[in-house]
Design a protein around this motif. Sequence first.
Motif, PDB file in Angstrom:
ATOM      1  N   ALA A 158     -41.483 -36.852 -21.786  1.00 30.01           N
ATOM      2  CA  ALA A 158     -41.146 -37.893 -22.772  1.00 30.01           C
ATOM      3  C   ALA A 158     -39.653 -37.816 -23.107  1.00 30.01           C
ATOM      4  N   LEU A 159     -39.107 -38.907 -23.617  1.00 30.50           N
ATOM      5  CA  LEU A 159     -37.711 -38.923 -24.059  1.00 30.50           C
ATOM      6  C   LEU A 159     -37.676 -38.978 -25.586  1.00 30.50           C
ATOM      7  N   LEU A 160     -36.661 -38.383 -26.179  1.00 30.30           N
ATOM      8  CA  LEU A 160     -36.542 -38.364 -27.640  1.00 30.30           C
ATOM      9  C   LEU A 160     -35.339 -39.184 -28.095  1.00 30.30           C
ATOM     10  N   GLN A 161     -35.597 -40.111 -29.012  1.00 31.65           N
ATOM     11  CA  GLN A 161     -34.536 -40.968 -29.571  1.00 31.65           C
ATOM     12  C   GLN A 161     -34.249 -40.578 -31.010  1.00 31.65           C
ATOM     13  N   MET A 162     -33.039 -40.141 -31.268  1.00 32.82           N
ATOM     14  CA  MET A 162     -32.643 -39.769 -32.629  1.00 32.82           C
ATOM     15  C   MET A 162     -32.027 -40.971 -33.341  1.00 32.82           C
ATOM     16  N   ASN A 163     -32.226 -41.039 -34.665  1.00 28.60           N
ATOM     17  CA  ASN A 163     -31.548 -42.079 -35.450  1.00 28.60           C
ATOM     18  C   ASN A 163     -30.140 -41.628 -35.811  1.00 28.60           C
ATOM     19  N   ALA A 164     -29.180 -42.535 -35.678  1.00 34.50           N
ATOM     20  CA  ALA A 164     -27.794 -42.199 -36.034  1.00 34.50           C
ATOM     21  C   ALA A 164     -27.724 -41.703 -37.479  1.00 34.50           C
ATOM     22  N   GLY A 165     -28.462 -42.356 -38.381  1.00 36.83           N
ATOM     23  CA  GLY A 165     -28.426 -42.003 -39.802  1.00 36.83           C
ATOM     24  C   GLY A 165     -28.938 -40.597 -40.091  1.00 36.83           C
ATOM     25  N   SER A 166     -29.844 -40.090 -39.268  1.00 35.05           N
ATOM     26  CA  SER A 166     -30.397 -38.744 -39.500  1.00 35.05           C
ATOM     27  C   SER A 166     -29.302 -37.691 -39.460  1.00 35.05           C
ATOM     28  N   LEU A 167     -28.375 -37.880 -38.534  1.00 40.07           N
ATOM     29  CA  LEU A 167     -27.298 -36.912 -38.345  1.00 40.07           C
ATOM     30  C   LEU A 167     -26.260 -37.002 -39.466  1.00 40.07           C
ATOM     31  N   LEU A 168     -26.277 -38.111 -40.182  1.00 42.53           N
ATOM     32  CA  LEU A 168     -25.303 -38.310 -41.259  1.00 42.53           C
ATOM     33  C   LEU A 168     -25.906 -38.009 -42.628  1.00 42.53           C
ATOM     34  N   MET A 170     -28.637 -39.344 -43.985  1.00 39.96           N
ATOM     35  CA  MET A 170     -29.252 -40.503 -44.636  1.00 39.96           C
ATOM     36  C   MET A 170     -30.701 -40.245 -45.079  1.00 39.96           C
ATOM     37  N   PHE A 171     -31.377 -39.337 -44.385  1.00 41.03           N
ATOM     38  CA  PHE A 171     -32.775 -39.050 -44.715  1.00 41.03           C
ATOM     39  C   PHE A 171     -32.958 -37.646 -45.301  1.00 41.03           C
ATOM     40  N   GLY A 172     -31.863 -37.095 -45.820  1.00 38.84           N
ATOM     41  CA  GLY A 172     -31.933 -35.789 -46.476  1.00 38.84           C
ATOM     42  C   GLY A 172     -31.509 -34.639 -45.576  1.00 38.84           C
ATOM     43  N   ASP A 173     -31.356 -33.470 -46.215  1.00 38.64           N
ATOM     44  CA  ASP A 173     -30.835 -32.285 -45.516  1.00 38.64           C
ATOM     45  C   ASP A 173     -31.759 -31.781 -44.417  1.00 38.64           C
ATOM     46  N   THR A 174     -33.058 -31.772 -44.705  1.00 36.20           N
ATOM     47  CA  THR A 174     -34.000 -31.198 -43.733  1.00 36.20           C
ATOM     48  C   THR A 174     -33.994 -32.006 -42.445  1.00 36.20           C
ATOM     49  N   VAL A 175     -34.002 -33.325 -42.591  1.00 42.48           N
ATOM     50  CA  VAL A 175     -33.970 -34.182 -41.401  1.00 42.48           C
ATOM     51  C   VAL A 175     -32.644 -33.991 -40.660  1.00 42.48           C
ATOM     52  N   GLN A 176     -31.561 -33.878 -41.408  1.00 40.94           N
ATOM     53  CA  GLN A 176     -30.252 -33.666 -40.775  1.00 40.94           C
ATOM     54  C   GLN A 176     -30.228 -32.336 -40.007  1.00 40.94           C
ATOM     55  N   GLN A 177     -30.760 -31.296 -40.632  1.00 43.54           N
ATOM     56  CA  GLN A 177     -30.792 -29.989 -39.956  1.00 43.54           C
ATOM     57  C   GLN A 177     -31.657 -30.043 -38.700  1.00 43.54           C
ATOM     58  N   THR A 178     -32.782 -30.738 -38.803  1.00 48.02           N
ATOM     59  CA  THR A 178     -33.654 -30.865 -37.632  1.00 48.02           C
ATOM     60  C   THR A 178     -32.915 -31.609 -36.516  1.00 48.02           C
ATOM     61  N   ALA A 179     -32.220 -32.688 -36.886  1.00 44.41           N
ATOM     62  CA  ALA A 179     -31.446 -33.452 -35.898  1.00 44.41           C
ATOM     63  C   ALA A 179     -30.418 -32.532 -35.229  1.00 44.41           C
ATOM     64  N   GLU A 180     -29.748 -31.699 -36.018  1.00 47.02           N
ATOM     65  CA  GLU A 180     -28.717 -30.814 -35.468  1.00 47.02           C
ATOM     66  C   GLU A 180     -29.319 -29.784 -34.513  1.00 47.02           C
ATOM     67  N   LEU A 181     -30.484 -29.253 -34.905  1.00 45.18           N
ATOM     68  CA  LEU A 181     -31.137 -28.265 -34.039  1.00 45.18           C
ATOM     69  C   LEU A 181     -31.607 -28.895 -32.728  1.00 45.18           C
ATOM     70  N   LEU A 182     -32.143 -30.092 -32.819  1.00 44.56           N
ATOM     71  CA  LEU A 182     -32.593 -30.771 -31.595  1.00 44.56           C
ATOM     72  C   LEU A 182     -31.402 -31.037 -30.671  1.00 44.56           C
ATOM     73  N   LEU A 183     -30.253 -31.345 -31.259  1.00 46.99           N
ATOM     74  CA  LEU A 183     -29.044 -31.555 -30.451  1.00 46.99           C
ATOM     75  C   LEU A 183     -28.567 -30.241 -29.837  1.00 46.99           C
ATOM     76  N   GLU A 184     -28.622 -29.181 -30.637  1.00 47.70           N
ATOM     77  CA  GLU A 184     -28.226 -27.853 -30.129  1.00 47.70           C
ATOM     78  C   GLU A 184     -29.030 -27.496 -28.887  1.00 47.70           C
ATOM     79  N   ALA A 185     -30.321 -27.840 -28.924  1.00 49.56           N
ATOM     80  CA  ALA A 185     -31.205 -27.493 -27.816  1.00 49.56           C
ATOM     81  C   ALA A 185     -31.141 -28.533 -26.697  1.00 49.56           C
TER      82      ALA A 185
END
Length: 271
Positions: A158-168, A170-185
């Motif tokens: 499967a492919l994963l699509q991140m929202n631009a706002g998540s990284l900024l 927009m949906f809170g710290d936890t979502v932002q941290q998750t976005a960052e970790l998914l990018l790290e990996a």
Amino acid sequence: MKFIDVHSHILPGIDDGSENWEQSIEMLRQAEQDGIAQLVCTPHVHSAKDFLHEKEWFSLLEEFKERAANARIAVDLQLGCEIYIQPDLQLHRPISTLAQNGRYFLVEFPMNMIPDFVADRFFKIIISGKTPVIAHPERNGQVIQRLQIAYDFVARGALLQMNAGSLLGMFGDTVQQTAELLLEADLIHLVASDAHDDQNRTQVLSKAYQKIVDRYGLERGTRLFSITPQKIVRGEPVSLQTPVSLEQVRLQNKKSPLNLRKWLNRMVQTK
Ligand SMILES: [Fe+2]
């Protein structure tokens, strides 16, 4: 480089996205100014009966193209949808796959869980030649708790699509941290706007793009905002990077702030 956005609720009066033509045109103007050259309109499909509106939606798309031309906005417009996961997943409809490419479909999970039937269903779908593009996994409660789930989906194709706002944030710290970790990996294949209006959830990708380029370089930025979305729109195969193991991500993040480190430890322990 031009951005390609494959997730946007820009068609008016269908779902919780744009409310009228004025707003849709304003959103499209934002898209053009932001550097988006191509955009797939993806209204929500919550159940199979929403497909009954398919013809109407194609007419709306044609009207949108006309209005965009009159407003001298040069963004290429196409149609798809964002399908809410359900046992009766209809993938044969023209709008089921993005830009009618017959291959990639955008799918959304409930916010706090992933139904049990999904893994098996996706496996069969992937074998049959279609590819799920999972919308904003970084916002899903189950992925947030256990990042390995995202890894497993990617490992199965499967492919994963991140929202631009998540990284900024927009949906809170936890979502932002998750976005960052998914990018790290390197588990994120593409970034999209998931735009809903012209004020809050806007048609803007450039800020997230800049953040990713600053952190991971131009190659990653181009891949996530242009190359992979382009392939998806065209229905071409996407060459996949090997994701980094989650344990390695945890070690790399040793210098991260305390709360993130604590959270990472918990994530690895609960694998
Ligand atoms: Fe969406």
